[in-house]
Design a protein around this motif. Structure first.
Motif, PDB file in Angstrom:
ATOM      1  N   LYS A  49       7.404   1.210   6.755  1.00 45.46           N
ATOM      2  CA  LYS A  49       6.413   0.874   7.725  1.00 45.46           C
ATOM      3  C   LYS A  49       6.631   1.913   9.001  1.00 45.46           C
ATOM      4  O   LYS A  49       5.435   1.853   9.828  1.00 45.46           O
ATOM      5  CB  LYS A  49       6.441  -0.720   7.768  1.00 45.46           C
ATOM      6  CG  LYS A  49       5.668  -1.529   6.801  1.00 45.46           C
ATOM      7  CD  LYS A  49       5.919  -3.045   7.290  1.00 45.46           C
ATOM      8  CE  LYS A  49       5.498  -3.862   6.235  1.00 45.46           C
ATOM      9  NZ  LYS A  49       5.511  -5.290   6.665  1.00 45.46           N
ATOM     10  N   LEU A  54       0.099   3.650   0.760  1.00 39.16           N
ATOM     11  CA  LEU A  54      -0.695   4.806   1.168  1.00 39.16           C
ATOM     12  C   LEU A  54      -1.736   4.907   0.070  1.00 39.16           C
ATOM     13  O   LEU A  54      -1.507   4.944  -1.060  1.00 39.16           O
ATOM     14  CB  LEU A  54       0.325   6.013   1.273  1.00 39.16           C
ATOM     15  CG  LEU A  54       1.716   5.782   2.217  1.00 39.16           C
ATOM     16  CD1 LEU A  54       2.474   7.122   2.168  1.00 39.16           C
ATOM     17  CD2 LEU A  54       0.956   5.762   3.841  1.00 39.16           C
ATOM     18  N   LYS A 101       5.014   0.096   3.314  1.00 37.10           N
ATOM     19  CA  LYS A 101       3.533  -0.273   3.315  1.00 37.10           C
ATOM     20  C   LYS A 101       2.860   0.945   2.041  1.00 37.10           C
ATOM     21  O   LYS A 101       3.549   1.783   1.697  1.00 37.10           O
ATOM     22  CB  LYS A 101       2.841   0.189   4.560  1.00 37.10           C
ATOM     23  CG  LYS A 101       3.200   1.851   5.066  1.00 37.10           C
ATOM     24  CD  LYS A 101       2.832   2.040   6.340  1.00 37.10           C
ATOM     25  CE  LYS A 101       3.206   3.439   6.992  1.00 37.10           C
ATOM     26  NZ  LYS A 101       2.744   3.615   8.403  1.00 37.10           N
ATOM     27  N   THR A 138       0.157   6.975   8.139  1.00 38.73           N
ATOM     28  CA  THR A 138      -0.213   5.447   8.524  1.00 38.73           C
ATOM     29  C   THR A 138      -0.439   4.662   7.329  1.00 38.73           C
ATOM     30  O   THR A 138       0.083   3.910   6.886  1.00 38.73           O
ATOM     31  CB  THR A 138      -1.528   5.673   9.820  1.00 38.73           C
ATOM     32  OG1 THR A 138      -2.432   6.734   8.977  1.00 38.73           O
ATOM     33  CG2 THR A 138      -0.952   6.237  10.845  1.00 38.73           C
ATOM     34  N   ASP A 139      -1.847   5.208   6.839  1.00 41.29           N
ATOM     35  CA  ASP A 139      -2.085   4.433   5.626  1.00 41.29           C
ATOM     36  C   ASP A 139      -2.967   5.430   4.563  1.00 41.29           C
ATOM     37  O   ASP A 139      -3.292   4.873   3.482  1.00 41.29           O
ATOM     38  CB  ASP A 139      -3.343   3.195   6.069  1.00 41.29           C
ATOM     39  CG  ASP A 139      -4.532   3.843   6.860  1.00 41.29           C
ATOM     40  OD1 ASP A 139      -4.536   5.134   7.001  1.00 41.29           O
ATOM     41  OD2 ASP A 139      -5.299   3.053   6.976  1.00 41.29           O
ATOM     42  N   THR A 140      -2.914   6.544   4.754  1.00 49.26           N
ATOM     43  CA  THR A 140      -3.232   7.410   3.920  1.00 49.26           C
ATOM     44  C   THR A 140      -2.407   8.435   3.567  1.00 49.26           C
ATOM     45  O   THR A 140      -1.465   8.610   4.336  1.00 49.26           O
ATOM     46  CB  THR A 140      -4.765   8.234   4.178  1.00 49.26           C
ATOM     47  OG1 THR A 140      -4.389   8.867   5.640  1.00 49.26           O
ATOM     48  CG2 THR A 140      -5.798   7.144   4.677  1.00 49.26           C
TER      49      THR A 140
END
Length: 312
Positions: free
Chosen positions: A186, A271, A269, A192-194
């Motif tokens: 995280k 991705l 997290k 970040t998220d990709t």
């Protein structure tokens, strides 16, 4: 029978295949190689080969063709009359023992990860329907082809694997699919998220080493998409993938089901890649001959109803 006599019998019969007597009795009863093969669920050629071995052993044709059927020779009649009563008693006793002991133990062979998904479901199912059954979980040696060997030599009743293990001896049925996702810490400094091709060039990956052809195909698919990935760590453990990504800047790939279960325990997290990744199919494999046992059929039907197209 005295021990000395037993030893003599063992010695004189040690090289004889007693399965040939089953073939002999079937041909004797049906008067046909084809019908004998159908009754034993074998090919006519295999029954013919067994019959040839018996002919050589006894030095007699045993069966001769008369019209459309086979007629037993005097030697074959003598063999049948001598062996039939004892053979029938043996088969009856064996069938009785088989029914008494069959599937008092159910051996499930699958990876540690799949056991966490499947064993709770199977345990509830089996103990509710067959409470006297003991469930045993095993994990095949990943350095050998022991999953198939476990079925062939009856060291396992059911195998769950990402490899289908296609064979005339086995039933191999897909029961669900595992979506594979990429994960990182995280607190990863860049992601970040990709996860796209350009980003992947600046990252190191944890590679899950496995003998599964299907998972290795996924690895090749990922390499073709991202380009040759920079590998920072190799492991055979999914838990190690989780631990390594949580405490480093490494990027890992794990089943989405595992991520959803462990995201509250690990600081990780998910991705999202630009391209959707091919899911991994999970198969249930078992011997076709096991379906002759009613208890086993009950277990298989229950597993099918719970897990076929199951999404967890």
């Amino acid at each position: 029978m005295q021990s000395g006599n037993i030893t003599d019998v063992f010695w004189t019969t040690k090289d004889f295949d007693f399965n040939l007597l089953v073939m002999f009795e079937a041909v004797y009863i049906y008067g046909s190689v084809t019908m004998a093969a159908e009754s034993l669920d074998l090919s006519p050629s295999s029954v013919s080969q067994s019959l040839q071995k018996l002919r050589l052993y006894f030095g007699d044709p045993l069966f001769v063709r008369e019209g459309k059927s086979l007629s037993a020779t005097t030697v074959a009649v003598s063999i049948h009359q001598a062996l039939s009563p004892s053979f029938d008693n043996f088969l009856f006793a064996f069938q009785k023992v088989s029914k008494q002991t069959s599937h008092n133990r159910l051996v499930i062979d699958c990876s540690a990860y799949l056991s966490g998904i499947l064993i709770p479901v199977i345990t509830t199912l089996v103990l509710d329907s067959i409470p006297q059954c003991e469930i045993v979980h095993t994990i095949s040696d990943p350095t050998s082809n022991s999953a198939e060997e476990a079925l062939i030599y009856r060291r396992a009743d059911i195998i769950f694997d990402s490899n289908p293990h296609f064979s005339m001896q086995f039933v191999s049925k897909k029961i669900f699919e595992e979506e594979i996702v990429f994960i990182c810490s995280k607190t990863h400094p860049r992601l970040t998220d990709t996860l796209d091709v350009e980003q992947s060039r600046h990252e190191k990956f944890v590679l899950l080493e496995t003998d599964s052809e299907v998972i290795n195909e996924f690895q090749v698919y990922a390499d073709n998409y991202f380009g040759e990935r920079n590998i920072g760590m190799r492991t055979r453990s999914l838990l190690c993938v989780l631990a390594a990504t949580e405490k480093s800047d490494l990027v890992g790939a794990i089943p989405k089901r595992l991520f959803e279960k462990m995201k509250g325990s690990y600081d990780i997290k998910m991705l999202k890649p630009e391209l959707s990744m091919k899911p991994v199919s999970i198969y249930m494999i078992y011997n076709k001959t096991s379906l002759n046992n009613s208890s086993f059929v009950q277990i298989i039907e229950g597993i099918n109803s719970h897990l076929l197209n199951w999404q967890g």
